[in-house]
Design a protein around this motif. Sequence first.
Motif, mmCIF file in Angstrom:
data_model
loop_
_atom_site.group_PDB
_atom_site.id
_atom_site.type_symbol
_atom_site.label_atom_id
_atom_site.label_comp_id
_atom_site.label_asym_id
_atom_site.label_seq_id
_atom_site.Cartn_x
_atom_site.Cartn_y
_atom_site.Cartn_z
ATOM 1 N N ILE A 117 0.834 -1.204 0.000
ATOM 2 C CA ILE A 117 0.000 0.000 0.000
ATOM 3 C C ILE A 117 0.872 1.259 0.000
ATOM 4 O O ILE A 117 0.670 2.183 -0.789
ATOM 5 N N ALA A 118 1.867 1.260 0.875
ATOM 6 C CA ALA A 118 2.733 2.431 1.002
ATOM 7 C C ALA A 118 3.434 2.716 -0.326
ATOM 8 O O ALA A 118 3.483 3.854 -0.799
ATOM 9 N N ARG A 119 3.946 1.645 -0.928
ATOM 10 C CA ARG A 119 4.655 1.819 -2.199
ATOM 11 C C ARG A 119 3.723 2.389 -3.259
ATOM 12 O O ARG A 119 4.076 3.293 -4.023
ATOM 13 N N LEU A 120 2.495 1.870 -3.295
ATOM 14 C CA LEU A 120 1.542 2.328 -4.302
ATOM 15 C C LEU A 120 1.168 3.798 -4.068
ATOM 16 O O LEU A 120 1.032 4.569 -5.017
ATOM 17 N N TYR A 121 1.025 4.153 -2.795
ATOM 18 C CA TYR A 121 0.714 5.558 -2.499
ATOM 19 C C TYR A 121 1.851 6.464 -2.966
ATOM 20 O O TYR A 121 1.644 7.509 -3.568
ATOM 21 N N HIS A 124 1.873 7.110 -6.594
ATOM 22 C CA HIS A 124 0.888 8.101 -7.024
ATOM 23 C C HIS A 124 1.228 9.495 -6.513
ATOM 24 O O HIS A 124 0.472 10.433 -6.739
ATOM 25 N N PHE A 126 1.039 10.717 -3.637
ATOM 26 C CA PHE A 126 -0.010 11.269 -2.797
ATOM 27 C C PHE A 126 0.481 12.164 -1.655
ATOM 28 O O PHE A 126 -0.137 13.191 -1.377
ATOM 29 N N ARG A 129 0.186 15.888 -1.788
ATOM 30 C CA ARG A 129 -1.065 16.643 -1.838
ATOM 31 C C ARG A 129 -1.615 16.830 -0.432
ATOM 32 O O ARG A 129 -1.450 15.994 0.441
ATOM 33 N N HIS A 131 -4.541 16.878 2.333
ATOM 34 C CA HIS A 131 -5.808 16.150 2.481
ATOM 35 C C HIS A 131 -6.444 16.611 3.775
ATOM 36 O O HIS A 131 -6.533 15.906 4.772
ATOM 37 N N LEU B 96 -4.715 -4.538 -4.983
ATOM 38 C CA LEU B 96 -4.410 -3.337 -4.212
ATOM 39 C C LEU B 96 -4.180 -2.132 -5.116
ATOM 40 O O LEU B 96 -4.541 -1.003 -4.765
ATOM 41 N N VAL B 100 -5.811 1.473 -4.398
ATOM 42 C CA VAL B 100 -5.052 2.678 -4.070
ATOM 43 C C VAL B 100 -5.289 3.772 -5.115
ATOM 44 O O VAL B 100 -5.400 4.956 -4.775
ATOM 45 N N VAL B 104 -6.513 7.403 -3.987
ATOM 46 C CA VAL B 104 -5.788 8.634 -4.306
ATOM 47 C C VAL B 104 -6.706 9.630 -4.995
ATOM 48 O O VAL B 104 -6.737 10.810 -4.646
ATOM 49 N N GLU B 107 -8.856 11.193 -2.696
ATOM 50 C CA GLU B 107 -8.103 11.919 -1.674
ATOM 51 C C GLU B 107 -8.275 11.324 -0.287
ATOM 52 O O GLU B 107 -8.388 12.042 0.709
ATOM 53 N N PRO B 109 -6.521 9.564 2.619
ATOM 54 C CA PRO B 109 -5.107 9.471 3.000
ATOM 55 C C PRO B 109 -4.713 8.038 3.331
ATOM 56 O O PRO B 109 -5.548 7.191 3.665
ATOM 57 N N GLU B 110 -3.417 7.792 3.229
ATOM 58 C CA GLU B 110 -2.885 6.457 3.472
ATOM 59 C C GLU B 110 -3.286 5.947 4.850
ATOM 60 O O GLU B 110 -3.587 4.771 5.027
ATOM 61 N N THR B 113 -6.701 4.438 4.792
ATOM 62 C CA THR B 113 -6.678 3.159 4.100
ATOM 63 C C THR B 113 -6.122 2.073 5.014
ATOM 64 O O THR B 113 -6.647 0.964 5.090
ATOM 65 N N ARG B 114 -5.078 2.439 5.735
ATOM 66 C CA ARG B 114 -4.484 1.482 6.674
ATOM 67 C C ARG B 114 -5.483 1.024 7.717
ATOM 68 O O ARG B 114 -5.541 -0.139 8.072
#
Lengths: 134, 134, 134, 134
Positions: A117-121, A124, A126, A129, A131, B96, B100, B104, B107, B109-110, B113-114
């Motif tokens: 998940i972290a890598r994918l974020y 992008h 993210f 930006r 939020h 995933l 993701v 994104v 908007e 945030p990670e 999602t976690r």
Amino acid sequence: MLLEIDHHSGVPIYRQVMDQIRRQIVAGQLPESEQLISVRELAEQLKVNPMTISKAYTMLELEGFLERQRGVGLFIAKLRKDQKGQTKIRLLEQMLARAVATAVQLEIPEEKTRQIIARLYQKHGFPLRSHSDD
Amino acid sequence: MLLEIDHHSGVPIYRQVMDQIRRQIVAGQLPESEQLISVRELAEQLKVNPMTISKAYTMLELEGFLERQRGVGLFIAKLRKDQKGQTKIRLLEQMLARAVATAVQLEIPEEKTRQIIARLYQKHGFPLRSHSDD
Amino acid sequence: MLLEIDHHSGVPIYRQVMDQIRRQIVAGQLPESEQLISVRELAEQLKVNPMTISKAYTMLELEGFLERQRGVGLFIAKLRKDQKGQTKIRLLEQMLARAVATAVQLEIPEEKTRQIIARLYQKHGFPLRSHSDD
Amino acid sequence: MLLEIDHHSGVPIYRQVMDQIRRQIVAGQLPESEQLISVRELAEQLKVNPMTISKAYTMLELEGFLERQRGVGLFIAKLRKDQKGQTKIRLLEQMLARAVATAVQLEIPEEKTRQIIARLYQKHGFPLRSHSDD
DNA sequence: GTGGTCTAGACCACA
DNA sequence: GTGGTCTAGACCACT
């Protein structure tokens, strides 16, 4: 309205259109009460069959994201503020639920999933930006 | 081999069979080199036409997860040790990545999602085996 | 008699057996009038079903390469000297004919085909062997 | 598109269709990005069941020679320039490899094989186009 | 016994 | 119009 169609993804075009418009609406990228681009025009833009666009619009209307004004056209529906937030979470949860179910069957630990998940974020971009509306 | 078919999901039966067997193989739930349940037998179990099962088996053979021995039957292919792990990650990443991408755009945030991921993992009773309070 | 079976080649096992025995006979690698290894024994050696070997033997008998002596077993047939040569050429021509037909359709020039042939011969280490019987 | 089916060859019809189309594509006899004759139409032409054609098309799509546009039809895939050449050589090599393996076992010298090749090329009227005495 | 192929005919999703 | 899926039932090759 910017839409991208991938003819090779296997996902039906009308679904790609629906998904992208729905997301843009709940993301607030499409101003409320504004008139949508016409079926014919969008079809021309995307070089697809008008029936395909029409189908997407109709189904979004059924879902309550669009409102039809007979003889005029389709408009972005006014959503209650909490509706947007709820829909956002719901859309995300649907996708995550299937992913986690798979991860559990494959015995992939939560930590590994988090890493992906972290890598994918990051991919992008993210974190760059703001939020603040959550 | 336990398989569940949802006749109303819209997903072709042969694909449901493929997906479930593929996952069971990479999850190590199906022992290597063992003979698969026969086309006819599985077809009877699932109450579907043998051709439907045959199609699933053929495609899995093309993907390299099954091996044919003519006149004998189909067997679970021996996968290189790293192949399984790679396939597992690949299958998870596919799901995933879409989630993701959606998050994104919306908007979300990670961190949020976690949280959802964590809740879903808990719901599935993960981590497996390391806890005794199941 | 040395035979190699490839269970993954897609070629039926009985055909692999036939082809290899036939070739060994016309190549003179199997002495004339000698008794063949029994069906049961060969089946055990190759770890295949005896019916499969039996089928191969029967078809080679029909082709005239084997002779059956009832109650005794199967023997390598005596071939006239020119028969062997003719068969050799015929076997080769059959395979080359299809290859050249393909090459012509793909517009691959004779020179290129020759190069491939030369490379394949080298790979088999053929130049090292004497070929004085031609 | 001209296809010939031999119902008595033992080769599955769908494979005959695949092989011929694949060859025509790499031979450049089928123009890139052009729409293929439809499943139903080809089925009617060849007097076979549409599913048989569909199977051939599906497999060619998996191989990357065809591309699907949902609801529209199947199209000849755009192959990288070198891909065509490579595929041509690969197809030919496959056939020649078996022929040379046979020749070597039969102790047929390269020279003899060359002679046969030359005769077969002549029979097919090759080289094409560079001669006017056809 | 095993899987593979083919048919005829039905229904569906997509554009 | 396009291809995709599924069925019921037949026949075949292989082991």
